[in-house]
Design a protein around this motif. Structure first.
Motif, short mmCIF file in Angstrom:
data_model
loop_
_atom_site.label_atom_id
_atom_site.label_comp_id
_atom_site.label_asym_id
_atom_site.label_seq_id
_atom_site.Cartn_x
_atom_site.Cartn_y
_atom_site.Cartn_z
N GLY A 217 0.85 -1.18 0.00
CA GLY A 217 0.00 0.00 0.00
C GLY A 217 0.89 1.22 0.00
N VAL A 218 0.55 2.21 -0.83
CA VAL A 218 1.43 3.36 -1.03
C VAL A 218 0.70 4.67 -0.76
CG1 VAL A 218 2.94 4.54 -2.66
CG2 VAL A 218 2.67 2.05 -2.80
N GLY A 219 1.21 5.41 0.22
CA GLY A 219 0.72 6.76 0.45
C GLY A 219 1.44 7.72 -0.47
N MET A 220 0.73 8.70 -1.01
CA MET A 220 1.35 9.66 -1.93
C MET A 220 1.07 11.08 -1.47
SD MET A 220 1.17 7.90 -5.68
CE MET A 220 -0.47 7.25 -5.67
N LYS A 221 2.09 11.69 -0.92
CA LYS A 221 1.96 13.06 -0.40
C LYS A 221 2.03 14.08 -1.51
CE LYS A 221 3.95 16.15 3.08
NZ LYS A 221 4.99 16.32 4.12
N CYS A 228 0.01 16.45 -9.01
CA CYS A 228 -1.20 15.72 -9.40
C CYS A 228 -1.31 14.34 -8.78
CB CYS A 228 -1.24 15.57 -10.92
SG CYS A 228 -1.26 17.12 -11.82
N SER A 229 -0.21 13.78 -8.29
CA SER A 229 -0.24 12.44 -7.73
C SER A 229 -0.67 12.43 -6.27
CB SER A 229 1.15 11.79 -7.82
OG SER A 229 2.06 12.40 -6.92
N GLY A 230 -0.69 13.59 -5.62
CA GLY A 230 -0.92 13.65 -4.19
C GLY A 230 -2.31 13.18 -3.79
N ASP A 231 -2.38 12.45 -2.69
CA ASP A 231 -3.67 11.95 -2.20
C ASP A 231 -4.65 13.09 -1.94
OD1 ASP A 231 -2.80 9.32 -2.25
OD2 ASP A 231 -2.20 9.29 -0.14
N GLU A 232 -4.18 14.13 -1.23
CA GLU A 232 -5.08 15.24 -0.90
C GLU A 232 -5.46 16.03 -2.15
OE1 GLU A 232 -5.64 18.75 2.46
OE2 GLU A 232 -3.69 17.74 2.27
N TYR A 233 -4.54 16.18 -3.08
CA TYR A 233 -4.83 16.88 -4.33
C TYR A 233 -6.03 16.22 -5.02
CZ TYR A 233 -4.20 18.65 -9.12
OH TYR A 233 -4.41 19.24 -10.35
N ILE A 234 -5.98 14.92 -5.16
CA ILE A 234 -7.03 14.20 -5.89
C ILE A 234 -8.34 14.20 -5.11
CG2 ILE A 234 -7.73 11.92 -6.74
CD1 ILE A 234 -4.71 11.43 -7.32
N MET A 235 -8.26 13.85 -3.83
CA MET A 235 -9.49 13.70 -3.04
C MET A 235 -10.21 15.04 -2.87
SD MET A 235 -9.59 10.45 -2.52
CE MET A 235 -10.57 9.97 -1.10
N SER A 236 -9.47 16.13 -2.76
CA SER A 236 -10.10 17.44 -2.58
C SER A 236 -10.89 17.86 -3.82
CB SER A 236 -9.05 18.50 -2.25
OG SER A 236 -8.19 18.72 -3.36
N ARG A 237 -10.56 17.29 -4.95
CA ARG A 237 -11.22 17.66 -6.20
C ARG A 237 -12.37 16.76 -6.59
NH1 ARG A 237 -6.49 19.84 -5.88
NH2 ARG A 237 -5.86 21.65 -7.12
N ILE A 238 -12.36 15.51 -6.16
CA ILE A 238 -13.42 14.61 -6.63
C ILE A 238 -14.21 13.92 -5.52
CG2 ILE A 238 -12.32 14.18 -8.84
CD1 ILE A 238 -11.39 11.48 -7.81
N GLY A 284 -19.09 19.87 -8.67
CA GLY A 284 -17.84 20.32 -9.27
C GLY A 284 -16.82 19.21 -9.41
N ALA A 285 -17.17 18.01 -8.95
CA ALA A 285 -16.26 16.87 -9.06
C ALA A 285 -16.33 16.30 -10.47
CB ALA A 285 -16.63 15.80 -8.05
N THR A 286 -15.20 16.31 -11.18
CA THR A 286 -15.14 15.78 -12.54
C THR A 286 -13.77 15.14 -12.78
OG1 THR A 286 -14.20 17.78 -13.53
CG2 THR A 286 -16.62 17.65 -13.37
N PHE A 287 -13.72 14.27 -13.75
CA PHE A 287 -12.42 13.71 -14.13
C PHE A 287 -11.53 14.76 -14.79
CE2 PHE A 287 -14.09 9.28 -13.77
CZ PHE A 287 -13.07 8.81 -12.96
N MET A 288 -12.12 15.77 -15.41
CA MET A 288 -11.31 16.83 -16.01
C MET A 288 -10.47 17.56 -14.95
SD MET A 288 -11.45 17.03 -19.30
CE MET A 288 -10.87 18.70 -19.58
N SER A 289 -11.00 17.63 -13.73
CA SER A 289 -10.29 18.36 -12.67
C SER A 289 -9.03 17.63 -12.21
CB SER A 289 -11.22 18.59 -11.47
OG SER A 289 -11.54 17.37 -10.82
N ILE A 290 -8.91 16.34 -12.59
CA ILE A 290 -7.71 15.57 -12.22
C ILE A 290 -7.10 14.90 -13.45
CG2 ILE A 290 -8.40 15.17 -9.81
CD1 ILE A 290 -9.24 12.28 -10.79
N MET A 291 -7.20 15.55 -14.58
CA MET A 291 -6.71 14.96 -15.82
C MET A 291 -5.23 14.58 -15.74
SD MET A 291 -8.79 14.33 -18.31
CE MET A 291 -7.81 14.42 -19.80
#
Length: 312
Positions: A217-221, A228-238, A284-291
């Protein structure tokens, strides 16, 4: 004799109908065990106790941002089920999450049947589902919106045309042996390569094809707040719906034989939000926001695996 034949025919029909109904059952990525007012830290501790009390082993925990903690767990039965299927190692771990969602404490977990079929496992993990429902509760399934997905559909799932399936993983690195690959991944995670960290490691054994499997299991800060790989970056957007899909994390690296792989981001992310629109939504959650995230994740995991990044 005729009566017996008719009885057998009726019984067979009932069996077929039951099997068809089971196959047509709707499955969603997560199950909400409970929600309500409470203390976050106490709920995390209680959730761990409930899991161990039900016979599960805590493989690791991950707190990617404030108000969220993921508990990754396994068991001998889950690992035995993983060994029955080709590349079944992904199914050796499940995830429970505790999330403070605006003062509402949510306990949720990955739906065993949904993920077992997404990983094309021979075992549906029904016994695991029963134990989890008893230990953590089962108020409702969630995180696929109006999208109708059945176990059968999950076995051939991909988000949309031209996007990856379960058997289209990211090939991260290759070594001379399984042991060498595991050692390299451990060392790179410990060193924080790709801004990653190790959440857990499960040595599973050989799959149905005779390939040794070890799951990380890999945490990504992320290297910065805008990585763009960060856990918080992705989760905050979708991850904007209620309940939260916190148990999406962490991502996995599978050492499979002497090769190191990971589920490709466009597949792995879509598993947790199969209904997420590409362009627009009420939240506002979309795949475009984490392209940029699927390739960012691949780069980070490639660094953790000791492989060479490519230009995308």
């Amino acid at each position: 004799m005729l009566k017996t034949t008719k009885s057998l025919a009726v019984a067979g029909l009932i069996t077929l109908v039951s099997a068809g109904n089971a196959l047509a059952e709707r499955v969603q990525p997560f199950i909400l065990g409970s929600s309500g007012a409470g203390d976050f830290a106490s709920t995390v501790s209680a959730t761990k106790d409930k899991l161990t009390g039900a016979g599960f082993e805590i493989a690791g925990t991950h707190a990617p941002y404030s108000g969220a903690e993921i508990i990754v767990f396994t068991s001998d039965d889950m690992q035995a089920a993983a060994r029955k299927s080709e590349r079944g190692g992904y199914g050796a771990a499940l995830r429970a999450s505790v999330t403070d969602n605006g003062g509402n404490i949510e306990v949720a977990y990955t739906n065993p049947k949904y993920w077992a079929n997404a990983y094309r496992m021979k075992d549906q993990l029904d016994a695991v589902s029963t134990k989890l429902e008893s230990a953590l509760g089962a108020e409702k399934q969630f995180s696929s919106g109006d999208k109708e997905l059945t176990p059968e559909k999950m076995r051939k799932y991909h988000y949309t045309i031209m996007m990856e399936y379960f058997d289209d993983p990211s090939d991260l690195a290759e070594y001379d042996s399984h042991a060498e690959a595991v050692k390299a991944v451990e060392a790179n995670l410990a060193a924080g390569k790709g801004a990653t960290s190790q959440v857990y490691k499960i040595s599973i054994g050989k799959d149905s094809e005779g390939e040794e499997m070890t799951l990380f299991g890999v945490g990504m800060k992320g290297k910065s707040n805008e990585d763009c790989s960060g856990d918080e970056y992705i989760m905050s957007r979708i991850d904007k719906d209620t309940p939260r899909s916190t148990a999406h994390l962490p991502y996995e690296i599978l050492v499979y034989g002497d090769e190191v792989e990971a589920l490709y981001g466009r597949f792995r992310i879509a598993l947790s939000w199969p209904h997420l629109p590409m362009m627009a939504s009420e939240t506002g959650a979309t795949f475009m926001s984490i392209m940029c995230s699927p390739d960012g994740i691949k780069d980070a995991l490639t660094a953790a695996a000791g492989g060479k990044s490519e230009d995308f």
